[in-house]
Scaffold this motif. Structure first.
Motif, PDB file in Angstrom:
ATOM      1  N   LEU A 109       0.830  -1.208   0.000  1.00 58.96           N
ATOM      2  CA  LEU A 109       0.000   0.000   0.000  1.00 58.96           C
ATOM      3  C   LEU A 109       0.860   1.251   0.000  1.00 58.96           C
ATOM      4  O   LEU A 109       0.542   2.230  -0.677  1.00 58.96           O
ATOM      5  N   GLY A 110       1.950   1.219   0.758  1.00 55.28           N
ATOM      6  CA  GLY A 110       2.854   2.376   0.803  1.00 55.28           C
ATOM      7  C   GLY A 110       3.372   2.707  -0.587  1.00 55.28           C
ATOM      8  O   GLY A 110       3.373   3.866  -1.006  1.00 55.28           O
ATOM      9  N   ASN A 111       3.794   1.666  -1.315  1.00 59.02           N
ATOM     10  CA  ASN A 111       4.311   1.898  -2.668  1.00 59.02           C
ATOM     11  C   ASN A 111       3.223   2.439  -3.588  1.00 59.02           C
ATOM     12  O   ASN A 111       3.468   3.339  -4.395  1.00 59.02           O
ATOM     13  N   LEU A 112       2.027   1.875  -3.466  1.00 54.60           N
ATOM     14  CA  LEU A 112       0.922   2.322  -4.333  1.00 54.60           C
ATOM     15  C   LEU A 112       0.549   3.768  -4.013  1.00 54.60           C
ATOM     16  O   LEU A 112       0.323   4.581  -4.901  1.00 54.60           O
ATOM     17  N   GLN A 113       0.499   4.070  -2.705  1.00 52.52           N
ATOM     18  CA  GLN A 113       0.182   5.436  -2.284  1.00 52.52           C
ATOM     19  C   GLN A 113       1.241   6.392  -2.825  1.00 52.52           C
ATOM     20  O   GLN A 113       0.921   7.456  -3.340  1.00 52.52           O
ATOM     21  N   GLY A 114       2.498   5.967  -2.728  1.00 52.81           N
ATOM     22  CA  GLY A 114       3.598   6.797  -3.215  1.00 52.81           C
ATOM     23  C   GLY A 114       3.513   7.023  -4.715  1.00 52.81           C
ATOM     24  O   GLY A 114       3.972   8.039  -5.230  1.00 52.81           O
ATOM     25  N   ALA A 115       2.896   6.053  -5.417  1.00 53.80           N
ATOM     26  CA  ALA A 115       2.779   6.179  -6.869  1.00 53.80           C
ATOM     27  C   ALA A 115       1.510   6.942  -7.250  1.00 53.80           C
ATOM     28  O   ALA A 115       1.117   6.952  -8.414  1.00 53.80           O
ATOM     29  N   GLY A 116       0.835   7.515  -6.254  1.00 59.89           N
ATOM     30  CA  GLY A 116      -0.319   8.363  -6.545  1.00 59.89           C
ATOM     31  C   GLY A 116      -1.653   7.639  -6.563  1.00 59.89           C
ATOM     32  O   GLY A 116      -2.667   8.204  -6.989  1.00 59.89           O
ATOM     33  N   ARG A 117      -1.685   6.390  -6.068  1.00 60.92           N
ATOM     34  CA  ARG A 117      -2.957   5.656  -6.014  1.00 60.92           C
ATOM     35  C   ARG A 117      -3.669   5.960  -4.703  1.00 60.92           C
ATOM     36  O   ARG A 117      -3.021   6.232  -3.698  1.00 60.92           O
ATOM     37  N   ARG A 118      -5.020   5.857  -4.734  1.00 62.91           N
ATOM     38  CA  ARG A 118      -5.773   6.013  -3.490  1.00 62.91           C
ATOM     39  C   ARG A 118      -5.795   4.660  -2.788  1.00 62.91           C
ATOM     40  O   ARG A 118      -6.211   3.661  -3.369  1.00 62.91           O
ATOM     41  N   THR A 119      -5.343   4.633  -1.543  1.00 62.58           N
ATOM     42  CA  THR A 119      -5.296   3.366  -0.815  1.00 62.58           C
ATOM     43  C   THR A 119      -6.013   3.495   0.515  1.00 62.58           C
ATOM     44  O   THR A 119      -6.311   4.602   0.974  1.00 62.58           O
ATOM     45  N   LEU A 120      -6.292   2.363   1.141  1.00 61.20           N
ATOM     46  CA  LEU A 120      -6.894   2.352   2.478  1.00 61.20           C
ATOM     47  C   LEU A 120      -6.476   1.068   3.168  1.00 61.20           C
ATOM     48  O   LEU A 120      -6.517  -0.010   2.576  1.00 61.20           O
ATOM     49  N   TYR A 121      -6.058   1.217   4.431  1.00 61.76           N
ATOM     50  CA  TYR A 121      -5.661   0.047   5.213  1.00 61.76           C
ATOM     51  C   TYR A 121      -6.681  -0.115   6.335  1.00 61.76           C
ATOM     52  O   TYR A 121      -6.809   0.754   7.201  1.00 61.76           O
ATOM     53  N   VAL A 122      -7.452  -1.190   6.291  1.00 62.51           N
ATOM     54  CA  VAL A 122      -8.451  -1.438   7.332  1.00 62.51           C
ATOM     55  C   VAL A 122      -7.892  -2.517   8.244  1.00 62.51           C
ATOM     56  O   VAL A 122      -7.588  -3.616   7.793  1.00 62.51           O
ATOM     57  N   SER A 123      -7.744  -2.191   9.517  1.00 62.96           N
ATOM     58  CA  SER A 123      -7.202  -3.181  10.440  1.00 62.96           C
ATOM     59  C   SER A 123      -8.191  -3.474  11.545  1.00 62.96           C
ATOM     60  O   SER A 123      -8.695  -2.569  12.210  1.00 62.96           O
ATOM     61  N   GLY A 124      -8.497  -4.737  11.715  1.00 65.25           N
ATOM     62  CA  GLY A 124      -9.325  -5.156  12.836  1.00 65.25           C
ATOM     63  C   GLY A 124      -8.460  -5.777  13.912  1.00 65.25           C
ATOM     64  O   GLY A 124      -8.928  -6.202  14.948  1.00 65.25           O
ATOM     65  N   GLU A 125      -7.170  -5.869  13.634  1.00 64.32           N
ATOM     66  CA  GLU A 125      -6.260  -6.565  14.542  1.00 64.32           C
ATOM     67  C   GLU A 125      -5.489  -5.603  15.424  1.00 64.32           C
ATOM     68  O   GLU A 125      -5.236  -5.884  16.574  1.00 64.32           O
ATOM     69  N   GLU A 126      -5.064  -4.504  14.802  1.00 67.27           N
ATOM     70  CA  GLU A 126      -4.158  -3.604  15.506  1.00 67.27           C
ATOM     71  C   GLU A 126      -4.763  -2.209  15.552  1.00 67.27           C
ATOM     72  O   GLU A 126      -5.582  -1.853  14.719  1.00 67.27           O
ATOM     73  N   SER A 127      -4.290  -1.426  16.523  1.00 66.73           N
ATOM     74  CA  SER A 127      -4.740  -0.046  16.603  1.00 66.73           C
ATOM     75  C   SER A 127      -3.981   0.765  15.558  1.00 66.73           C
ATOM     76  O   SER A 127      -2.935   0.335  15.058  1.00 66.73           O
ATOM     77  N   ALA A 128      -4.517   1.963  15.263  1.00 66.51           N
ATOM     78  CA  ALA A 128      -3.855   2.821  14.287  1.00 66.51           C
ATOM     79  C   ALA A 128      -2.426   3.130  14.745  1.00 66.51           C
ATOM     80  O   ALA A 128      -1.502   3.210  13.935  1.00 66.51           O
ATOM     81  N   ALA A 129      -2.239   3.249  16.062  1.00 60.90           N
ATOM     82  CA  ALA A 129      -0.905   3.562  16.587  1.00 60.90           C
ATOM     83  C   ALA A 129       0.066   2.414  16.301  1.00 60.90           C
ATOM     84  O   ALA A 129       1.221   2.646  15.922  1.00 60.90           O
ATOM     85  N   GLN A 130      -0.417   1.179  16.479  1.00 60.72           N
ATOM     86  CA  GLN A 130       0.454   0.030  16.197  1.00 60.72           C
ATOM     87  C   GLN A 130       0.833  -0.035  14.726  1.00 60.72           C
ATOM     88  O   GLN A 130       1.965  -0.346  14.370  1.00 60.72           O
ATOM     89  N   ILE A 131      -0.139   0.293  13.870  1.00 58.72           N
ATOM     90  CA  ILE A 131       0.131   0.252  12.432  1.00 58.72           C
ATOM     91  C   ILE A 131       1.161   1.329  12.074  1.00 58.72           C
ATOM     92  O   ILE A 131       2.045   1.127  11.258  1.00 58.72           O
ATOM     93  N   ARG A 132       1.041   2.463  12.758  1.00 59.93           N
ATOM     94  CA  ARG A 132       2.002   3.540  12.498  1.00 59.93           C
ATOM     95  C   ARG A 132       3.409   3.106  12.872  1.00 59.93           C
ATOM     96  O   ARG A 132       4.369   3.335  12.136  1.00 59.93           O
ATOM     97  N   LEU A 133       3.520   2.452  14.033  1.00 57.11           N
ATOM     98  CA  LEU A 133       4.852   2.024  14.476  1.00 57.11           C
ATOM     99  C   LEU A 133       5.481   1.078  13.461  1.00 57.11           C
ATOM    100  O   LEU A 133       6.684   1.143  13.203  1.00 57.11           O
ATOM    101  N   ARG A 134       4.666   0.206  12.872  1.00 55.90           N
ATOM    102  CA  ARG A 134       5.222  -0.685  11.857  1.00 55.90           C
ATOM    103  C   ARG A 134       5.646   0.125  10.635  1.00 55.90           C
ATOM    104  O   ARG A 134       6.741  -0.035  10.105  1.00 55.90           O
ATOM    105  N   ALA A 135       4.740   1.028  10.214  1.00 54.05           N
ATOM    106  CA  ALA A 135       4.992   1.794   8.985  1.00 54.05           C
ATOM    107  C   ALA A 135       6.263   2.635   9.103  1.00 54.05           C
ATOM    108  O   ALA A 135       6.943   2.884   8.115  1.00 54.05           O
ATOM    109  N   GLU A 136       6.588   3.061  10.343  1.00 57.86           N
ATOM    110  CA  GLU A 136       7.802   3.866  10.535  1.00 57.86           C
ATOM    111  C   GLU A 136       9.051   3.102  10.123  1.00 57.86           C
ATOM    112  O   GLU A 136      10.055   3.688   9.753  1.00 57.86           O
ATOM    113  N   ARG A 137       8.969   1.763  10.229  1.00 61.79           N
ATOM    114  CA  ARG A 137      10.149   0.954   9.878  1.00 61.79           C
ATOM    115  C   ARG A 137      10.225   0.698   8.375  1.00 61.79           C
ATOM    116  O   ARG A 137      11.247   0.243   7.886  1.00 61.79           O
TER     117      ARG A 137
END
Ligand code: TYD
Ligand code: MG
Length: 449
Positions: A109-137
């Motif tokens: 999704l990060g690559n697609l977003q970077g290429a100008g695509r509209r993306t959405l990440y729906v997580s039922g497992e993790e909080s938005a904060a947890q997803i952010r921590l992963r994305a930082e890496r």
């Protein structure tokens, strides 16, 4: 309008029941009733006369627009998908917890977003904060991906409808919950309902959906299996959490081949594609007794992997037969053929067979490598000349003959690339005995004349 009600359907015989029973009232099977949503009876009609007839169209008159594929920017993933994501398609990514499904989908999704695509990440497992921590890496524009932490199916569908992303990740299908069903999230009925409704919306709106699903090691958990016919592609993420290498392979692909597989490595900054996995595995091969190199095929690509065996006197009855990376039953077959037709009996010894790096090879071409590794371990002699690892491939027949497998030329060429010649294969050796003579020349077995 009347609200959808739910019924319970037996997965064994199809009997419908109004409420849940432990035992199916139809066939008597236990725990087979699964809840399903059902439209009110009046709408369903009966007798077959209530439907509207539709006019069949010749295939040649059907419009089939060719949509450009959406490149995820992860070369191995795009290749396995058959050239990127197809708009409006559903891709199920299965794998055991911790294998890297969220990492892979976040990176895509990060690559697609970077290429100008509209993306959405729906997580039922993790909080938005947890997803952010992963994305930082993660590399790329992973931090720019919009996220929603939500488990209610209706809310997720409404969000998708409002946001209209081009690509969306649902992580995971087991955590979403359809309010019309009383069963718990993750139950067969829920998973099917969730996937069904997401599929309908995705097809209608042209959203490409990456559906994450958990599977147990046996690949059996209720859930993903029932989805396989609903989705367009099923990708399986395999490997062991503790190991670095993971393979991603297509089990089903409506838009490409199911022969493709890719190798990844989990690193500090997300998953890294291992472009030349053969070089790694050959470089790491031990050249000790019990080690041989298998010229395997990962889809349409050859891959050299090290197969190791250990044969050790056992203290338990029956002795252990442990297989990592190959099928246990296949190991049993190879041991039987070795004992019966090549004079290499392991008797009451424990036998361990391991494919190095946590790679799984599920192909008959692995038989010969397993047999040579076990024979080399049992005799305590190094296979080959002791300088370079010995490479081999071939299927074992029950009467001790070697059978040819797909793509011998590509396997040979890959082995040659690393100087592992001659390759022991059904081309040169017609029987397991002959292969053993070629692979373990230093101590030919007295019985293998
Ligand atoms: P994850 O993608 O959360 O697995 P899944 O969604 O399949 O359950 O990640 C699995 C593991 O990978 C987790 O234990 C942390 C590790 N990891 C890394 O080693 N490096 C990284 O850059 C990231 C993001 C995760
Ligand atoms: Mg996850």
């Amino acid at each position: 309008m009347a609200r959808a009600t739910s019924v319970f359907i037996c997965s064994a015989c199809g009997t419908e029941a109004a409420k849940w029973h432990g035992q199916c009232p139809g066939c008597g099977a236990w725990n087979t009733l699964a809840e399903e949503a059902r439209a009110p009876a009046a709408r369903r009609g009966g007798g077959g006369g209530a439907g509207r007839a539709v006019k069949p169209v010749p295939l040649s008159a059907v419009q089939a627009p060719r949509h450009a594929r959406l490149a995820t920017g992860i070369g191995e993933l795009d290749r396995i998908l058959g050239g990127g994501l197809v708009p409006g398609s559903l891709v199920l990514i299965g794998g055991s917890p911790g294998i890297g499904k969220s990492t892979l989908t976040s990176m895509a999704l990060g690559n697609l977003q970077g290429a100008g695509r509209r993306t959405l990440y729906v997580s039922g497992e993790e909080s938005a904060a947890q997803i952010r921590l992963r994305a930082e890496r993660l590399p790329g524009a992973a931090l720019d991906v919009p996220v929603v932490a939500e488990t209610d199916l209706d809310a997720v569908l409404a969000t998708l409808d409002a946001e209209r992303p081009e690509v969306c990740v649902i992580d995971s299908v087991q955590t979403l919950h359809a309010a019309d069903l009383t069963s718990a999230a993750g139950s067969v009925g829920q998973v099917r309902e969730v996937a069904d409704r997401i599929t309908r919306l995705a097809k209608a709106r042209g959203i490409a959906v990456l559906l994450v699903g958990h599977v147990t090691k046996e690949g059996a958990l209720a859930g993903p299996r029932v989805l396989e016919h609903l989705v367009d592609c099923v990708l399986q993420f395999e490997g062991e959490r503790e190991r670095t290498y993971r393979t991603l392979r297509a089990l089903k692909n409506r838009f490409g081949s199911t022969n493709e597989a890719g190798v990844f490595e989990m690193a500090g900054g997300g998953l890294v594609e291992v472009a030349d996995a053969s070089a790694r595995f050959v470089g790491e091969a031990t050249r000790a007794p019990g080690s041989v190199v298998l010229a395997a095929m990962e889809g349409s690509r050859p891959l050299l992997v090290e197969v190791q065996a250990l044969v050790n006197p056992s203290e338990i009855i029956p002795p252990r037969r442990i297989a990592n990376g190959i099928d246990r039953n296949r190991l049993a077959l190879v041991l039987a053929v070795l004992g019966r037709h090549a004079g290499v009996g392991v008797g009451s010894a424990d036998v361990f067979v391991n494919v190095a790096g946590g790679v799984r090879v599920d192909e008959p071409g692995a038989d010969l490598a397993v047999a040579l590794a076990v024979a080399s371990a049992q005799r305590g002699v190094v296979a080959g000349d002791g300088e370079r690892p010995i490479a081999c491939f071939g299927e074992l027949g029950l009467s001790g003959e070697l059978r040819s497998v797909a793509h011998p030329d590509r396997r040979e060429a890959e082995a040659r690339k690393f100087g592992l010649t001659p390759v022991i294969s059904p081309d040169g050796a017609k029987t397991l005995r002959a292969a053993l003579r070629a692979a373990l020349p230093s101590q030919p077995s007295a019985r293998a004349a």
